[in-house]
Design an enzyme around this catalytic site. Structure first.
Site, PDB file in Angstrom:
ATOM      1  N   THR A  79       0.824  -1.213   0.000  1.00  0.00           N
ATOM      2  CA  THR A  79       0.000   0.000   0.000  1.00  0.00           C
ATOM      3  C   THR A  79       0.857   1.261   0.000  1.00  0.00           C
ATOM      4  OG1 THR A  79      -1.625  -1.214   1.299  1.00  0.00           O
ATOM      5  CG2 THR A  79      -1.821   1.191   1.290  1.00  0.00           C
ATOM      6  N   ALA A  97      -2.945 -14.748   3.123  1.00  0.00           N
ATOM      7  CA  ALA A  97      -3.219 -13.953   4.332  1.00  0.00           C
ATOM      8  C   ALA A  97      -4.725 -13.792   4.548  1.00  0.00           C
ATOM      9  CB  ALA A  97      -2.539 -12.599   4.218  1.00  0.00           C
ATOM     10  N   MET A 119     -24.505  -5.860  25.078  1.00  0.00           N
ATOM     11  CA  MET A 119     -25.019  -6.773  26.108  1.00  0.00           C
ATOM     12  C   MET A 119     -24.321  -6.567  27.454  1.00  0.00           C
ATOM     13  SD  MET A 119     -25.761 -10.391  24.276  1.00  0.00           S
ATOM     14  CE  MET A 119     -26.326 -11.074  25.822  1.00  0.00           C
ATOM     15  N   GLU A 160      -6.131  -5.851   3.785  1.00  0.00           N
ATOM     16  CA  GLU A 160      -6.190  -7.068   2.937  1.00  0.00           C
ATOM     17  C   GLU A 160      -7.390  -7.015   1.998  1.00  0.00           C
ATOM     18  OE1 GLU A 160      -4.090  -9.690   3.078  1.00  0.00           O
ATOM     19  OE2 GLU A 160      -3.088  -9.526   5.017  1.00  0.00           O
TER      20      GLU A 160
HETATM   21  P1  TGC Z   1      -6.421  -7.322 -12.043  1.00  0.00           P
HETATM   22  O1  TGC Z   1      -6.225  -6.772 -13.428  1.00  0.00           O
HETATM   23  O2  TGC Z   1      -7.755  -7.928 -11.702  1.00  0.00           O
HETATM   24  O3  TGC Z   1      -5.319  -8.406 -11.707  1.00  0.00           O
HETATM   25  C1  TGC Z   1      -3.932  -8.185 -11.984  1.00  0.00           C
HETATM   26  C2  TGC Z   1      -3.265  -9.535 -12.052  1.00  0.00           C
HETATM   27  O4  TGC Z   1      -3.358 -10.189 -10.772  1.00  0.00           O
HETATM   28  C3  TGC Z   1      -4.070 -11.442 -10.900  1.00  0.00           C
HETATM   29  N1  TGC Z   1      -4.864 -11.592  -9.683  1.00  0.00           N
HETATM   30  C4  TGC Z   1      -4.528 -12.426  -8.703  1.00  0.00           C
HETATM   31  N2  TGC Z   1      -3.512 -13.289  -8.584  1.00  0.00           N
HETATM   32  C5  TGC Z   1      -3.427 -14.005  -7.459  1.00  0.00           C
HETATM   33  N3  TGC Z   1      -4.303 -13.857  -6.445  1.00  0.00           N
HETATM   34  C6  TGC Z   1      -5.338 -12.976  -6.509  1.00  0.00           C
HETATM   35  N4  TGC Z   1      -6.170 -12.822  -5.477  1.00  0.00           N
HETATM   36  C7  TGC Z   1      -5.484 -12.215  -7.691  1.00  0.00           C
HETATM   37  N5  TGC Z   1      -6.365 -11.262  -8.096  1.00  0.00           N
HETATM   38  C8  TGC Z   1      -5.967 -10.888  -9.331  1.00  0.00           C
HETATM   39  C9  TGC Z   1      -4.894 -11.283 -12.161  1.00  0.00           C
HETATM   40  O5  TGC Z   1      -5.203 -12.515 -12.729  1.00  0.00           O
HETATM   41  C10 TGC Z   1      -3.947 -10.478 -13.033  1.00  0.00           C
HETATM   42  O6  TGC Z   1      -2.942 -11.354 -13.529  1.00  0.00           O
HETATM   43  P2  TGC Z   1      -2.322 -11.139 -14.994  1.00  0.00           P
HETATM   44  O7  TGC Z   1      -1.371 -12.267 -15.160  1.00  0.00           O
HETATM   45  O8  TGC Z   1      -3.501 -11.177 -15.926  1.00  0.00           O
HETATM   46  O9  TGC Z   1      -1.655  -9.781 -14.960  1.00  0.00           O
HETATM   47  O10 TGC Z   1      -6.046  -6.171 -11.018  1.00  0.00           O
HETATM   48  P3  TGC Z   1      -6.763  -4.807 -10.663  1.00  0.00           P
HETATM   49  O11 TGC Z   1      -5.714  -3.744 -10.713  1.00  0.00           O
HETATM   50  O12 TGC Z   1      -8.018  -4.618 -11.485  1.00  0.00           O
HETATM   51  O13 TGC Z   1      -7.156  -4.991  -9.119  1.00  0.00           O
HETATM   52  C11 TGC Z   1      -8.007  -5.963  -8.692  1.00  0.00           C
HETATM   53  C12 TGC Z   1      -8.277  -5.789  -7.178  1.00  0.00           C
HETATM   54  C13 TGC Z   1      -9.009  -4.492  -6.889  1.00  0.00           C
HETATM   55  C14 TGC Z   1      -9.170  -6.951  -6.789  1.00  0.00           C
HETATM   56  C15 TGC Z   1      -6.953  -5.831  -6.384  1.00  0.00           C
HETATM   57  O14 TGC Z   1      -6.157  -4.761  -6.696  1.00  0.00           O
HETATM   58  C16 TGC Z   1      -7.159  -5.865  -4.882  1.00  0.00           C
HETATM   59  O15 TGC Z   1      -7.328  -6.940  -4.328  1.00  0.00           O
HETATM   60  N6  TGC Z   1      -7.126  -4.689  -4.176  1.00  0.00           N
HETATM   61  C17 TGC Z   1      -7.131  -4.654  -2.728  1.00  0.00           C
HETATM   62  C18 TGC Z   1      -5.751  -4.282  -2.249  1.00  0.00           C
HETATM   63  C19 TGC Z   1      -5.354  -5.043  -0.998  1.00  0.00           C
HETATM   64  O16 TGC Z   1      -5.949  -6.032  -0.627  1.00  0.00           O
HETATM   65  N7  TGC Z   1      -4.298  -4.580  -0.395  1.00  0.00           N
HETATM   66  C20 TGC Z   1      -3.781  -5.257   0.769  1.00  0.00           C
HETATM   67  C21 TGC Z   1      -2.448  -4.680   1.183  1.00  0.00           C
HETATM   68  S1  TGC Z   1      -1.561  -5.718   2.274  1.00  0.00           S
HETATM   69  C22 TGC Z   1      -2.389  -5.606   3.716  1.00  0.00           C
HETATM   70  O17 TGC Z   1      -3.408  -5.011   3.847  1.00  0.00           O
HETATM   71  C23 TGC Z   1      -1.770  -6.309   4.835  1.00  0.00           C
HETATM   72  S2  TGC Z   1      -2.589  -6.150   6.338  1.00  0.00           S
HETATM   73  C24 TGC Z   1      -1.730  -7.329   7.150  1.00  0.00           C
HETATM   74  C25 TGC Z   1      -2.091  -7.558   8.526  1.00  0.00           C
HETATM   75  O18 TGC Z   1      -1.737  -6.728   9.391  1.00  0.00           O
HETATM   76  O19 TGC Z   1      -2.682  -8.646   8.798  1.00  0.00           O
HETATM   77  P1  FAD Z   2      -8.923   3.475  -0.239  1.00  0.00           P
HETATM   78  O1  FAD Z   2      -8.453   2.538  -1.274  1.00  0.00           O
HETATM   79  O2  FAD Z   2      -8.661   4.931  -0.421  1.00  0.00           O
HETATM   80  O3  FAD Z   2     -10.499   3.255  -0.051  1.00  0.00           O
HETATM   81  C1  FAD Z   2     -11.353   4.205   0.585  1.00  0.00           C
HETATM   82  C2  FAD Z   2     -12.801   3.726   0.418  1.00  0.00           C
HETATM   83  O4  FAD Z   2     -13.119   3.691  -0.977  1.00  0.00           O
HETATM   84  C3  FAD Z   2     -13.001   2.298   0.953  1.00  0.00           C
HETATM   85  O5  FAD Z   2     -14.244   2.208   1.597  1.00  0.00           O
HETATM   86  C4  FAD Z   2     -13.009   1.441  -0.305  1.00  0.00           C
HETATM   87  O6  FAD Z   2     -13.779   0.258  -0.162  1.00  0.00           O
HETATM   88  C5  FAD Z   2     -13.638   2.409  -1.318  1.00  0.00           C
HETATM   89  N1  FAD Z   2     -13.279   2.067  -2.704  1.00  0.00           N
HETATM   90  C6  FAD Z   2     -12.045   2.079  -3.260  1.00  0.00           C
HETATM   91  N2  FAD Z   2     -12.110   1.691  -4.542  1.00  0.00           N
HETATM   92  C7  FAD Z   2     -13.411   1.409  -4.804  1.00  0.00           C
HETATM   93  C8  FAD Z   2     -14.137   0.935  -5.935  1.00  0.00           C
HETATM   94  N3  FAD Z   2     -13.503   0.633  -7.090  1.00  0.00           N
HETATM   95  N4  FAD Z   2     -15.473   0.782  -5.831  1.00  0.00           N
HETATM   96  C9  FAD Z   2     -16.115   1.054  -4.670  1.00  0.00           C
HETATM   97  N5  FAD Z   2     -15.505   1.502  -3.565  1.00  0.00           N
HETATM   98  C10 FAD Z   2     -14.169   1.669  -3.631  1.00  0.00           C
HETATM   99  N6  FAD Z   2      -0.925  -2.522   3.566  1.00  0.00           N
HETATM  100  C11 FAD Z   2       0.242  -3.163   3.254  1.00  0.00           C
HETATM  101  O7  FAD Z   2       0.697  -3.126   2.113  1.00  0.00           O
HETATM  102  N7  FAD Z   2       0.920  -3.852   4.218  1.00  0.00           N
HETATM  103  C12 FAD Z   2       0.501  -3.925   5.504  1.00  0.00           C
HETATM  104  O8  FAD Z   2       1.145  -4.582   6.333  1.00  0.00           O
HETATM  105  C13 FAD Z   2      -0.703  -3.235   5.860  1.00  0.00           C
HETATM  106  N8  FAD Z   2      -1.122  -3.226   7.155  1.00  0.00           N
HETATM  107  C14 FAD Z   2      -2.189  -2.435   7.512  1.00  0.00           C
HETATM  108  C15 FAD Z   2      -2.494  -2.257   8.869  1.00  0.00           C
HETATM  109  C16 FAD Z   2      -3.530  -1.408   9.246  1.00  0.00           C
HETATM  110  C17 FAD Z   2      -3.825  -1.183  10.682  1.00  0.00           C
HETATM  111  C18 FAD Z   2      -4.313  -0.774   8.249  1.00  0.00           C
HETATM  112  C19 FAD Z   2      -5.463   0.117   8.624  1.00  0.00           C
HETATM  113  C20 FAD Z   2      -4.020  -0.935   6.912  1.00  0.00           C
HETATM  114  C21 FAD Z   2      -2.938  -1.747   6.525  1.00  0.00           C
HETATM  115  N9  FAD Z   2      -2.550  -1.879   5.180  1.00  0.00           N
HETATM  116  C22 FAD Z   2      -1.402  -2.539   4.835  1.00  0.00           C
HETATM  117  C23 FAD Z   2      -3.228  -1.081   4.153  1.00  0.00           C
HETATM  118  C24 FAD Z   2      -4.583  -1.645   3.739  1.00  0.00           C
HETATM  119  O9  FAD Z   2      -4.441  -2.763   2.922  1.00  0.00           O
HETATM  120  C25 FAD Z   2      -5.341  -0.505   3.030  1.00  0.00           C
HETATM  121  O10 FAD Z   2      -5.708   0.423   4.032  1.00  0.00           O
HETATM  122  C26 FAD Z   2      -6.550  -1.004   2.280  1.00  0.00           C
HETATM  123  O11 FAD Z   2      -6.183  -1.821   1.182  1.00  0.00           O
HETATM  124  C27 FAD Z   2      -7.439   0.147   1.781  1.00  0.00           C
HETATM  125  O12 FAD Z   2      -6.702   1.146   1.163  1.00  0.00           O
HETATM  126  P2  FAD Z   2      -6.884   2.697   1.597  1.00  0.00           P
HETATM  127  O13 FAD Z   2      -6.789   2.770   3.068  1.00  0.00           O
HETATM  128  O14 FAD Z   2      -5.958   3.499   0.775  1.00  0.00           O
HETATM  129  O15 FAD Z   2      -8.390   3.019   1.209  1.00  0.00           O
END
Ligand code: TGC
Ligand code: FAD
Length: 392
Positions: A139, A250, A345, A371
């Site tokens: 991120t 994850a 509660m 995530e």
């Molecule tokens: P899109 O064009 O759909 O996909 C790009 C490429 O990725 C492939 N793909 C996947 N591969 C493996 N696993 C998955 N779940 C996959 N989803 C998609 C896809 O097939 C494609 O491959 P290729 O070979 O064709 O290039 O990508 P998009 O840019 O339209 O985005 C799709 C979207 C919105 C679903 C994705 O960007 C997304 O999941 N966004 C959410 C971001 C997120 O989850 N960030 C998490 C950051 S890490 C974190 O939060 C850690 S917290 C840890 C903790 O404290 O526990």
């Molecule tokens: P934004 O993407 O700006 O989203 C804001 C709002 O817009 C959300 O409600 C979202 O659902 C909505 N939105 C966005 N796009 C769309 C759409 N296309 N359609 C409809 N609604 C939409 N990231 C890491 O890489 N590594 C880590 O270890 C990690 N740890 C974290 C720990 C904590 C405590 C927190 C809070 C976050 C952490 N993150 C980490 C980041 C986390 O994955 C992001 O906060 C998350 O993916 C959302 O991104 P953002 O906060 O920029 O929100």
């Protein structure tokens, strides 16, 4: 904080679906949480401090790399054991589960799956033992839900790479020795790089003033002309699919973890409802309180079954990313709703640190955001069932 009297709900006898090994692993994690996490966690959360002394215990219950092969120091367990460990840890605190999720699925997993044999040998045993802690930088300040837009980048300087950019909201960043960082090369293709603390130009300022996940350390990753050795590039998978592949692992762990938080809230509210008397009888005798408890146990049971089935599919290598998204979204939503109801509660006592519910409730506000947010996972399911991509 009150003594930990937790009794795990198992309304549909799910224990019968578990092997002896699953139960052994689960019970060891449960005992450790009771002994080493419950007595201290509220105090650390109140102080907004990560309890570093639990790292050794986390390694001891196999929470760092549960499914990583034993030859690399992992526990070599299956996906259900991995899930059960996450469930038990999050029963204690989502922040502690975060530490374990990041270490296992977001740091060890990419090194194991996308790294070279030398990288596996160098990093995995130290990460499994907790000697080194890791973090995962995807991120950025301007790219959260849309990580593909990232601007962090590196240039090939001949004998090294030069890394520039910034990551935000990174769990474990303030104390991690190792960061798996996702950055674009000169052609705009995403690659993973292993960045180590001490590399010049690399800093990890801590993020303060969180009301959620207070016992987990969160920070930024700043890269100012960091020279990264070429052997630190993860060569075996590139593109956005590489970090998203780590997120699958994850998110699966979070689906189990959220059940743990929900079970703790339900169990606490159930016990309280039998002890707390108003209008001359236990509040659990009132129909409105019973409705809350009946709905909680129903939702927990549904989530347990969903997640167990997902674990079976993962063990068979058949679970899809969309199926994992559904479980993450459903279970975290279920847990946050249960935490809110359970807190009510307990009346006024529900807002204090005497009980774990308010801490779980606040933690789950992060879990429902990281995530992939609740809405992003809904759109992933929407895309999967319609074939129409709402992100493009
Ligand atoms: P899109 O064009 O759909 O996909 C790009 C490429 O990725 C492939 N793909 C996947 N591969 C493996 N696993 C998955 N779940 C996959 N989803 C998609 C896809 O097939 C494609 O491959 P290729 O070979 O064709 O290039 O990508 P998009 O840019 O339209 O985005 C799709 C979207 C919105 C679903 C994705 O960007 C997304 O999941 N966004 C959410 C971001 C997120 O989850 N960030 C998490 C950051 S890490 C974190 O939060 C850690 S917290 C840890 C903790 O404290 O526990
Ligand atoms: P934004 O993407 O700006 O989203 C804001 C709002 O817009 C959300 O409600 C979202 O659902 C909505 N939105 C966005 N796009 C769309 C759409 N296309 N359609 C409809 N609604 C939409 N990231 C890491 O890489 N590594 C880590 O270890 C990690 N740890 C974290 C720990 C904590 C405590 C927190 C809070 C976050 C952490 N993150 C980490 C980041 C986390 O994955 C992001 O906060 C998350 O993916 C959302 O991104 P953002 O906060 O920029 O929100």
């Amino acid at each position: 904080m009150k003594p930990d009297l937790f009794q795990a709900p198992d309304y549909y006898n799910l224990d019968e679906l578990l092997t002896d090994e699953h139960k052994l692993v689960r019970d060891a994690a449960r005992e450790w949480v009771k002994r080493d996490v419950s007595p201290i966690i509220e105090e650390y959360a109140q102080r907004a401090e990560f309890p570093e002394q639990i790292i050794e215990g986390l390694a001891g219950i196999g929470a760092f790399g549960p499914y990583i092969p034993e030859e690399y120091g992992g526990a070599g367990l299956d996906q259900i054991s991995y899930g059960l460990i996450m469930q038990e840890i999050e029963r204690g605190d989502s922040g502690v589960r975060s530490t374990a999720s990041v270490q296992s699925s977001l740091v060890m997993y990419p090194i194991w799956k996308y790294g070279t044999e030398e990288q596996r040998q160098k990093y995995l045993p130290k990460l499994a033992s907790g000697e080194w802690m890791g973090c995962f930088g995807l991120t950025e300040p301007d790219h959260g839900s849309n990580p593909g837009g990232m601007t962090t980048n590196y240039k090939d300087m001949g004998d090294h790479y030069l890394l520039n950019g910034a990551k935000m909201w990174i769990s474990n960043a303030p104390f991690a020795q190792v960061a798996v960082v996702w950055a674009k090369n000169e052609e705009g293709r995403i690659h993973g790089l292993i960045v180590e603390r001490g590399m010049e130009g690399f800093s990890t300022p801590e993020t303060h003033n969180k009301w959620s996940l207070r016992a987990s350390a969160t920070g930024e990753l700043i890269f100012d002309n960091v020279k990264v050795p070429k052997e630190n590039l993860l060569p075996n998978k590139t593109g956005l699919g590489a970090p998203l592949g780590c997120l699958d692992s994850a998110r699966y762990g979070i689906a189990w973890g959220a059940i743990g938080a929900a079970m703790d809230c339900y169990d606490t509210a159930l016990r309280y409802s039998k002890e707390r008397t108003q209008f001359g009888k236990p509040i659990g005798g009132f129909q409105l309180q019973q409705k809350k408890l009946a709905e909680m146990i129903t939702e927990i049971t549904k989530a347990q079954l969903l997640t167990w089935r997902l674990g079976v599919l993962r063990n068979e290598g058949k679970a899809t990313s969309a199926q994992i998204s559904m479980a993450k979204r459903n279970n975290v939503d279920m847990a946050i709703n249960i935490a809110r109801e359970a807190r009510q509660m307990l009346g006024g006592m529900g807002i204090t640190g005497e009980y774990s519910i308010m801490r779980h409730m606040m933690n789950l506000e992060s879990v429902i955001t990281y995530e992939g947010t609740h809405d992003i996972h809904l759109l992933i399911t929407g895309f999967d069932v319609t074939g129409l991509n709402a992100f493009k």
